[in-house]
Design an enzyme around this catalytic site. Sequence first.
Site, PDB file in Angstrom:
ATOM      1  N   VAL A  45      38.792  70.841 -54.412  1.00  0.00           N
ATOM      2  CA  VAL A  45      40.085  71.493 -54.657  1.00  0.00           C
ATOM      3  C   VAL A  45      41.241  70.554 -54.308  1.00  0.00           C
ATOM      4  CG1 VAL A  45      41.560  73.468 -54.083  1.00  0.00           C
ATOM      5  CG2 VAL A  45      39.079  73.780 -54.242  1.00  0.00           C
ATOM      6  N   LYS A  64      39.324  81.649 -47.516  1.00  0.00           N
ATOM      7  CA  LYS A  64      38.994  83.080 -47.538  1.00  0.00           C
ATOM      8  C   LYS A  64      38.380  83.571 -46.232  1.00  0.00           C
ATOM      9  CE  LYS A  64      35.297  81.026 -49.948  1.00  0.00           C
ATOM     10  NZ  LYS A  64      34.756  80.556 -51.205  1.00  0.00           N
ATOM     11  N   GLU A 124      46.876  82.647 -52.841  1.00  0.00           N
ATOM     12  CA  GLU A 124      46.376  83.087 -54.158  1.00  0.00           C
ATOM     13  C   GLU A 124      44.967  82.550 -54.445  1.00  0.00           C
ATOM     14  OE1 GLU A 124      48.158  85.049 -56.850  1.00  0.00           O
ATOM     15  OE2 GLU A 124      46.001  85.079 -57.111  1.00  0.00           O
ATOM     16  N   ILE A 155      42.317  82.900 -60.971  1.00  0.00           N
ATOM     17  CA  ILE A 155      42.845  84.152 -61.549  1.00  0.00           C
ATOM     18  C   ILE A 155      44.095  84.582 -60.778  1.00  0.00           C
ATOM     19  CG2 ILE A 155      42.336  86.550 -62.141  1.00  0.00           C
ATOM     20  CD1 ILE A 155      39.363  85.867 -62.070  1.00  0.00           C
ATOM     21  N   LYS A 202      36.338  88.074 -49.524  1.00  0.00           N
ATOM     22  CA  LYS A 202      37.320  88.275 -50.600  1.00  0.00           C
ATOM     23  C   LYS A 202      37.674  89.759 -50.722  1.00  0.00           C
ATOM     24  CE  LYS A 202      35.594  84.184 -53.038  1.00  0.00           C
ATOM     25  NZ  LYS A 202      34.568  83.705 -53.963  1.00  0.00           N
ATOM     26  N   GLY A 238      35.673  76.277 -58.651  1.00  0.00           N
ATOM     27  CA  GLY A 238      35.885  74.993 -59.327  1.00  0.00           C
ATOM     28  C   GLY A 238      37.216  74.385 -58.920  1.00  0.00           C
TER      29      GLY A 238
HETATM   30  N1  HSE Z   1      30.892  79.933 -53.622  1.00  0.00           N
HETATM   31  C1  HSE Z   1      32.036  80.576 -54.186  1.00  0.00           C
HETATM   32  C2  HSE Z   1      31.608  81.299 -55.445  1.00  0.00           C
HETATM   33  C3  HSE Z   1      33.111  79.557 -54.465  1.00  0.00           C
HETATM   34  O1  HSE Z   1      30.489  81.058 -55.904  1.00  0.00           O
HETATM   35  O2  HSE Z   1      32.359  82.106 -55.974  1.00  0.00           O
HETATM   36  C4  HSE Z   1      34.464  80.132 -54.796  1.00  0.00           C
HETATM   37  O3  HSE Z   1      34.989  80.920 -53.764  1.00  0.00           O
END
Ligand code: HSE
Length: 338
Positions: A13, A104, A128, A135, A204, A307
Amino acid sequence: MPVRLGILGCGNVGASLVKIILEGQSLIESQTGEVLEIAAIAVRDLSADRPVWVPRDLLTDDPFAVVTDPTVDIIVEVMGGYDPAKPLIEEALRSKKSVVTANKSLLSDYGEEISQLARSQGRDVFFEAAVAGGIPLIRSLKVSLAAERVRRVTGIVNGTTNYILTRMSEDGVSYSDALSSAQELGYAEADPVADVEGFDASAKAAILASIAFGRNVMLQDVSREGITGITLDDFAFAKRHGYTLKLLAICEWIESEGDSEGKISVRVHPAMVSLTHPLASVRDAFNAVFVEGDAVGELMFYGRGAGGLPTASAVLGDVIDAAHNLRFGSTERHMARP
Ligand code: HSE
């Protein structure tokens, strides 16, 4: 005057963010009016290979020097984990920097504490990128749906497990083979237990529920079950009855008589999803979040939840918001809910 960024972490990232900023400087300036300048990038190992080229002279292995640098305006934390991410974010806020983070797990445990510190310092903390990668979801919930009575948020928020379930369902691949290819494709967390046992989705879900319902929901409040027990027979059974299986994060506001605040249920578990529901068509590592509100009705947000580039895109949007706020001497300008 350029806005100076200190970036903590240069993995997928962080490196993608550096690439977007360096290659898109004139576009960013013409579209937003902000000139972004990368002041420093803190990394653990100065000699490690990076996913994309980054200027060597910007690298440092002293993150505390970056967060206390008086010439830095905004700190971007994309290193992940608790330590040293938490003390670094706290030090950055105390040093009057706004913070953008994609962390997160940290937010699902300490989000309220960190937000309070940011408020007391008159600075922003934006995140975000922490839920559903690229998204634009957090800002939509905070801003566009600020006054909406949200009833339910149902999300596919973990790309790794959605990829595994898609391969099992569509190609009859075994759970362990599907997990290996998810790891090879780079979707999984360093320890894939976080994905397959639902910890990542639960973090999340806690963040989503906190925003959708304006309450402090923490990771420990989320009931959780992962996908390790799912077999190919389960898919065959589901299919015969017109369903597929998805790992869902479900955040629900439950009305109760005489209690105007209502109750909240937040859970992550595999669920049978009707093949006619829009979430059933979310395949591979894609994420989608289905929101139901009293006035707005049904909404669905869809895109890449993981990603480097998609996540960096969300980080960059936050950076611009934080930069505008610094320029206008305001904070949380887009944030309608405390
Ligand atoms: N390991 C997480 C996923 C990466 O597969 O969604 C993104 O938060």
